[in-house]
Design an enzyme around this catalytic site. Structure first.
Site, mmCIF file in Angstrom:
data_model
loop_
_atom_site.group_PDB
_atom_site.id
_atom_site.type_symbol
_atom_site.label_atom_id
_atom_site.label_comp_id
_atom_site.label_asym_id
_atom_site.label_seq_id
_atom_site.Cartn_x
_atom_site.Cartn_y
_atom_site.Cartn_z
ATOM 1 N N GLU A 104 0.747 -1.183 0.125
ATOM 2 C CA GLU A 104 -0.134 0.048 -0.068
ATOM 3 C C GLU A 104 0.889 1.326 -0.020
ATOM 4 O OE1 GLU A 104 -2.454 1.593 -0.684
ATOM 5 O OE2 GLU A 104 -3.999 1.540 0.809
ATOM 6 N N ASP A 105 0.328 2.307 -0.443
ATOM 7 C CA ASP A 105 1.223 3.567 -0.466
ATOM 8 C C ASP A 105 0.934 4.246 0.817
ATOM 9 O OD1 ASP A 105 -1.691 4.345 -0.675
ATOM 10 O OD2 ASP A 105 -1.175 5.798 -2.355
ATOM 11 N N ASP A 108 -3.692 5.756 6.375
ATOM 12 C CA ASP A 108 -4.097 7.065 6.946
ATOM 13 C C ASP A 108 -5.225 6.698 8.082
ATOM 14 O OD1 ASP A 108 -4.497 9.692 6.904
ATOM 15 O OD2 ASP A 108 -6.151 9.614 5.600
ATOM 16 N N PHE A 157 -1.152 16.180 3.685
ATOM 17 C CA PHE A 157 -1.573 15.813 2.682
ATOM 18 C C PHE A 157 -0.438 15.702 1.358
ATOM 19 C CE2 PHE A 157 -3.559 14.609 -1.658
ATOM 20 C CZ PHE A 157 -4.600 13.791 -1.168
ATOM 21 N N ASP A 164 -1.182 10.689 -5.562
ATOM 22 C CA ASP A 164 -1.803 11.799 -6.262
ATOM 23 C C ASP A 164 -2.627 12.679 -5.372
ATOM 24 O OD1 ASP A 164 -4.106 9.635 -5.749
ATOM 25 O OD2 ASP A 164 -5.173 10.951 -7.040
HETATM 26 P P1 IMP Z 1 -7.503 5.387 4.702
HETATM 27 O O1 IMP Z 1 -8.680 4.481 4.256
HETATM 28 O O2 IMP Z 1 -7.904 6.593 5.462
HETATM 29 O O3 IMP Z 1 -6.348 4.650 5.278
HETATM 30 O O4 IMP Z 1 -6.528 6.073 3.504
HETATM 31 C C1 IMP Z 1 -5.786 5.329 2.881
HETATM 32 C C2 IMP Z 1 -5.935 5.668 1.309
HETATM 33 O O5 IMP Z 1 -6.267 7.156 1.036
HETATM 34 C C3 IMP Z 1 -4.660 5.272 0.721
HETATM 35 O O6 IMP Z 1 -4.563 4.235 -0.010
HETATM 36 C C4 IMP Z 1 -4.130 6.280 0.050
HETATM 37 O O7 IMP Z 1 -4.354 5.926 -1.470
HETATM 38 C C5 IMP Z 1 -5.111 7.649 0.265
HETATM 39 N N1 IMP Z 1 -4.543 8.703 1.042
HETATM 40 C C6 IMP Z 1 -4.421 8.903 2.370
HETATM 41 N N2 IMP Z 1 -3.647 9.791 2.663
HETATM 42 C C7 IMP Z 1 -3.338 10.341 1.571
HETATM 43 C C8 IMP Z 1 -2.384 11.667 1.148
HETATM 44 O O8 IMP Z 1 -1.801 12.205 2.029
HETATM 45 N N3 IMP Z 1 -2.381 11.932 -0.306
HETATM 46 C C9 IMP Z 1 -2.815 11.104 -1.132
HETATM 47 N N4 IMP Z 1 -3.529 9.849 -0.865
HETATM 48 C C10 IMP Z 1 -3.872 9.646 0.538
HETATM 49 MG MG MG Z 2 -4.581 3.998 -2.018
#
Ligand code: IMP
Ligand code: MG
Length: 183
Positions: A104-105, A108, A157, A164
């Protein structure tokens, strides 16, 4: 929020050199931990599209045990910078009996990873690990057990290196913080 009518500046956070150094270390750790993997049942990297595609391509080339790659699609942001909580996952994978490592990237809130792991577990992998380039622990709302983390980052962010904002900035070789100011 769209790019139109905003002035976006990107503040450098992690250089391309730092990223590649860290990925080499991660590849070494993964190769050690999965040292008993055989070509008959190779490690399966499941890459979360789109953000992790560049990271996964670099990471895979540092792994020295037999491995294969497949992809799932998860999107929680649409064109905004706040997680919508709506995660759509599409996949058609053969996971049963495989040693799986999710790539995963960013983790969050943890919602995306929780949903992905919940779905994959129903497909009965032999093991299920989580590898993320970036971890934003301050944003966590859903618990995630991460096995490999590239960098811990602040709750801002981030764009670049595959990641992206509204499909922009994936091509940047390094990571930066996006600041959107009214024009
Ligand atoms: P979560 O479900 O809140 O953990 O979000 C995770 C997903 O949101 C990741 O797979 C990212 O693609 C995207 N994401 C979370 N933070 C960022 C950010 O700072 N920049 C861009 N994409 C993000
Ligand atoms: Mg993602």
């Amino acid at each position: 929020m769209s790019l139109e009518g905003t002035f976006n500046t990107i503040v450098p956070l992690i250089s391309a050199d730092e990223i590649h150094r860290r990925i080499k270390e991660m590849g070494k750790a993964i190769s050690n931990d999965y040292g008993t993997i055989t070509p008959e049942n190779p490690l399966l990297l499941i890459v979360v599209l789109k953000g992790a595609f560049i990271f996964a391509a670099d990471l895979m080339r540092t792994i020295t045990v037999p491995c294969t790659v497949d992809f799932i699609f998860a999107s929680s942001y649409g064109s905004g910078t706040q997680s919508s909580g709506n995660v759509a996952i599409r996949h058609k994978l053969i996971v049963t009996g495989r040693s799986v490592l999710i790539v995963e990237d960013i983790i969050d809130t943890g919602l995306t990873m929780q949903q992905i792991t919940a779905e994959l577990i129903t497909m009965k992998p032999a093991s299920l690990g989580i590898c993320t380039l970036l971890d934003k622990p301050d944003a966590r709302k859903h618990h995630v057990d991460i096995d490999y983390t590239g960098f811990i980052v602040p709750n801002t962010f981030i764009v670049g290196y595959g990641i992206d904002y509204d499909e922009h900035y994936r091509e940047l070789p390094s990571l930066g913080v996006l600041n959107s100011d009214p024009a």
